[in-house]
Design a protein around this motif. Structure first.
Motif, mmCIF file in Angstrom:
data_model
loop_
_atom_site.group_PDB
_atom_site.id
_atom_site.type_symbol
_atom_site.label_atom_id
_atom_site.label_comp_id
_atom_site.label_asym_id
_atom_site.label_seq_id
_atom_site.Cartn_x
_atom_site.Cartn_y
_atom_site.Cartn_z
ATOM 1 N N LYS A 165 18.307 16.897 -55.131
ATOM 2 C CA LYS A 165 17.755 18.010 -55.893
ATOM 3 C C LYS A 165 16.945 18.964 -55.015
ATOM 4 N N GLU A 201 12.011 21.111 -57.446
ATOM 5 C CA GLU A 201 11.900 20.168 -58.544
ATOM 6 C C GLU A 201 11.060 18.964 -58.127
ATOM 7 N N LYS A 239 10.108 15.220 -57.647
ATOM 8 C CA LYS A 239 10.898 14.011 -57.406
ATOM 9 C C LYS A 239 9.954 12.816 -57.376
ATOM 10 N N SER A 258 11.296 10.830 -66.486
ATOM 11 C CA SER A 258 12.521 11.507 -66.058
ATOM 12 C C SER A 258 12.568 12.950 -66.547
ATOM 13 N N HIS A 292 13.016 14.341 -61.193
ATOM 14 C CA HIS A 292 14.185 13.503 -60.945
ATOM 15 C C HIS A 292 13.661 12.219 -60.313
ATOM 16 N N GLU A 297 21.608 10.685 -65.637
ATOM 17 C CA GLU A 297 21.652 11.973 -64.947
ATOM 18 C C GLU A 297 20.323 12.333 -64.287
ATOM 19 N N ARG A 298 19.249 11.728 -64.746
ATOM 20 C CA ARG A 298 17.916 12.036 -64.213
ATOM 21 C C ARG A 298 17.329 10.883 -63.402
ATOM 22 N N SER A 357 18.307 8.163 -60.346
ATOM 23 C CA SER A 357 19.195 7.624 -59.319
ATOM 24 C C SER A 357 18.596 6.326 -58.800
ATOM 25 N N THR A 376 24.412 7.306 -58.782
ATOM 26 C CA THR A 376 24.373 8.252 -59.882
ATOM 27 C C THR A 376 25.364 7.730 -60.923
#
Length: 302
Positions: free
Chosen positions: A11, A15, A17, A139, A143, A159-160, A162, A177
């Motif tokens: 990402k 954003e 993390k 989440s 991410h 999706e959010r 990993s 993912t």
């Protein structure tokens, strides 16, 4: 074949993390990786620090690779949890921790705290449950990257979120993912739980359905979608497989419950208090490294 980190788009830096670290997984891995020929690194006063030394190297490698804005480290808080109440044999086969590792349990948390990283653990729950709860809760804020060597955590992938599985050799990761999980295992995250319910887990010492191994469990889940899907189609199964499931139906349900990571642990943690701010913490970290005689690790925080 696992997904090379360089080939996966991480990402954008804009954003948030969140890196959730499975502390005990890293610590045990570091202990055995840094016990060369039975030799354990110690301070001049004789305190064993080999696991902490390796932990810091793993930890900092992940921080440098994934560049989190927020970091939390989660820990097991003893062997008695709600799962041992559900099933007496749960993890009953685990050997005691090596003697030289025991004093490092508290010391490593001091090191983590010196980085300004919260140590999280709740009595009665496992670190996985804390990780799962925090991952789902935050989440929406960031991410999430879950760092561990434990494949049970793959059930958290979405999706959010990993899940980063540490492979042999420092800095070698498989980043799961939803797409990669499906590509590699032909499973969704929810189906990971179903497979474990069927095949059990020798490491955690619950049996699943006796006589059903990993290959059969995967085949059944891929064909019927879930444990519930299998039970709704028992007439479609071979007589042998059906008989095994019917004979162990109660254990199947229990094993699936034991495999499921809880997402409702009563952990209180403000997201804003998890910010990664190594510049502010450098002097505290330096002091802890000097105390543990980690001169060679100073370059990691310079």
């Amino acid at each position: 074949m696992f997904e090379d980190l360089e080939s996966q788009e991480i990402k954008e830096n804009s954003e948030n993390k969140l890196l959730l670290v499975d502390g005990m997984a890293l610590l045990f891995r570091a202990f055995f990786a840094n016990s060369y020929g039975g030799t354990v690194r110690r301070t001049s006063s004789g305190v064993p620090v080999n696991a902490i030394y390796g932990f810091v190297k793993y930890f900092m490698d992940a921080v440098q690779r994934f560049k989190p804005t927020h970091v939390v480290c989660c820990w097991d808080m003893g062997s008695q949890t709600f799962r041992t109440s559900q099933y007496d044999g749960y993890k009953a086969n685990r050997p005691s921790a090596p003697e030289d590792l025991i004093p490092q349990f508290d010391l490593v948390k001091d090191v983590v705290a010196s980085f300004g990283v919260p140590n999280v653990g709740i009595a009665g729950y496992e670190a996985d449950d804390c990780i799962g709860t925090l991952a789902k809760r935050h989440s929406g804020d960031a991410h999430v990257y879950v760092l561990s060597g434990d494949h049970d955590l793959l059930q958290l992938v979405d999706e959010r979120i990993s899940v980063v599985i540490m492979k042999k050799g420092q800095g070698n990761y498989a980043v799961y993912t939803p797409e990669f999980l499906l590509e590699e295992r032909q499973l969704t995250s929810e189906q990971v739980i179903c497979v474990k319910g069927l095949m059990g887990d020798t490491s955690d010492n619950y049996p699943g359905v006796r006589g059903i191994g990993e290959k059969t469990a995967h085949k059944l889940i891929q064909e019927y979608g879930s444990v519930d899907g299998i039970l709704e189609n028992l007439d479609s199964l071979s007589k042998t497989v059906r008989a095994k499931i019917e004979a162990d139906l109660e254990m199947l349900h229990l094993s699936r419950e034991l495999a499921r990571i809880r997402l409702d642990v009563p952990v209180e943690l403000e997201f804003d208090l998890c910010g990664w701010e190594i510049d502010r913490q450098r002097q505290r970290v330096v002091g802890k490294f000097e105390e543990l005689e980690f001169k060679s690790l100073m370059a990691l925080i310079s």
